[in-house]
Design a protein around this motif. Sequence first.
Motif, PDB file in Angstrom:
ATOM      1  N   LYS A 225       6.131  25.665  77.352  1.00 14.10           N
ATOM      2  CA  LYS A 225       5.390  26.800  77.895  1.00 14.10           C
ATOM      3  C   LYS A 225       6.110  28.070  77.465  1.00 14.10           C
ATOM      4  O   LYS A 225       7.332  28.160  77.523  1.00 14.10           O
ATOM      5  CB  LYS A 225       5.354  26.724  79.425  1.00 14.10           C
ATOM      6  CG  LYS A 225       4.721  27.947  80.091  1.00 14.10           C
ATOM      7  CD  LYS A 225       4.729  27.803  81.605  1.00 14.10           C
ATOM      8  CE  LYS A 225       4.238  29.047  82.309  1.00 14.10           C
ATOM      9  NZ  LYS A 225       2.900  29.466  81.969  1.00 14.10           N
TER      10      LYS A 225
ATOM     11  N   GLN B 158       6.452  18.716  76.410  1.00 13.46           N
ATOM     12  CA  GLN B 158       5.601  19.896  76.490  1.00 13.46           C
ATOM     13  C   GLN B 158       6.426  21.178  76.531  1.00 13.46           C
ATOM     14  O   GLN B 158       7.610  21.158  76.851  1.00 13.46           O
ATOM     15  CB  GLN B 158       4.735  19.806  77.754  1.00 13.46           C
ATOM     16  CG  GLN B 158       3.832  18.583  77.763  1.00 13.46           C
ATOM     17  CD  GLN B 158       3.272  18.330  79.119  1.00 13.46           C
ATOM     18  OE1 GLN B 158       2.367  19.043  79.556  1.00 13.46           O
ATOM     19  NE2 GLN B 158       3.794  17.333  79.817  1.00 13.46           N
TER      20      GLN B 158
ATOM     21  N   TYR C 285      -0.028  24.635  84.649  1.00 12.04           N
ATOM     22  CA  TYR C 285       0.985  25.705  84.638  1.00 12.04           C
ATOM     23  C   TYR C 285       1.128  26.333  83.260  1.00 12.04           C
ATOM     24  O   TYR C 285       1.968  27.198  83.056  1.00 12.04           O
ATOM     25  CB  TYR C 285       2.344  25.150  85.089  1.00 12.04           C
ATOM     26  CG  TYR C 285       2.240  24.459  86.418  1.00 12.04           C
ATOM     27  CD1 TYR C 285       2.209  25.189  87.603  1.00 12.04           C
ATOM     28  CD2 TYR C 285       2.117  23.075  86.481  1.00 12.04           C
ATOM     29  CE1 TYR C 285       2.064  24.556  88.821  1.00 12.04           C
ATOM     30  CE2 TYR C 285       1.981  22.437  87.695  1.00 12.04           C
ATOM     31  CZ  TYR C 285       1.953  23.181  88.857  1.00 12.04           C
ATOM     32  OH  TYR C 285       1.807  22.553  90.062  1.00 12.04           O
ATOM     33  N   GLY C 286       0.317  25.866  82.317  1.00  4.88           N
ATOM     34  CA  GLY C 286       0.350  26.437  80.973  1.00  4.88           C
ATOM     35  C   GLY C 286       1.174  25.656  79.968  1.00  4.88           C
ATOM     36  O   GLY C 286       1.374  26.108  78.840  1.00  4.88           O
ATOM     37  N   PHE C 287       1.649  24.477  80.336  1.00  5.41           N
ATOM     38  CA  PHE C 287       2.402  23.650  79.389  1.00  5.41           C
ATOM     39  C   PHE C 287       1.438  22.986  78.417  1.00  5.41           C
ATOM     40  O   PHE C 287       0.353  22.552  78.805  1.00  5.41           O
ATOM     41  CB  PHE C 287       3.215  22.586  80.130  1.00  5.41           C
ATOM     42  CG  PHE C 287       4.442  23.133  80.798  1.00  5.41           C
ATOM     43  CD1 PHE C 287       5.644  23.208  80.119  1.00  5.41           C
ATOM     44  CD2 PHE C 287       4.390  23.577  82.106  1.00  5.41           C
ATOM     45  CE1 PHE C 287       6.777  23.720  80.734  1.00  5.41           C
ATOM     46  CE2 PHE C 287       5.510  24.086  82.741  1.00  5.41           C
ATOM     47  CZ  PHE C 287       6.719  24.160  82.049  1.00  5.41           C
TER      48      PHE C 287
END
Length: 176
Positions: free
Chosen positions: A147, A145, A123-125
């Motif tokens: 994002k 993390q 998911y882009g984390f």
Amino acid sequence: MCDFTIFPQALEDAILLDPLLDITFGSDRKARPSYRLRDGIDPVEQLCFSAKSPEGDFLATLRFWPVLIGGEEAVLLGPLAVQPHLQGKGIGKALVAHGVKKAKDLGYRICFVVGEQRYYAPYGFVPAHALGFDMPVSVDTDRFQVKTLQGTDFELLPKGVIEIWNRAPVRKRKAL
């Protein structure tokens, strides 16, 4: 896969949350570091979701919580919980994708999570500590993390230690 629909969390879902969270994370879950950031604070109402079967059975939940970073509003994703017999069927992944999109649509620029890298990376984390973000409680570096939700370069985002929402001065999200 199983058949489900994601809904805004309804009042009647509230009594189903704690039992599912206890099954998923254990009855000692409130001792976890992320829970200290949520203690006594309401989740972001527009970012609370339930997944339900076509028959209306409660299958899963995801909530986001308000935090501040460098005085800017941000969100902390979680907890994400899926009924144990339905884990691995895409419900959690759908909830995360749905929730992250809604947070972006609401104008948040930053979303944090404390969770498994392999689960949240798609998911882009990315790991947050290396980018200058920190938690006010001790968490595993690999699990913390971040994002960026609006495509803003991390170098342009506020950094530092996440502040607990109700114990810090509030500044609005940056305009898009």
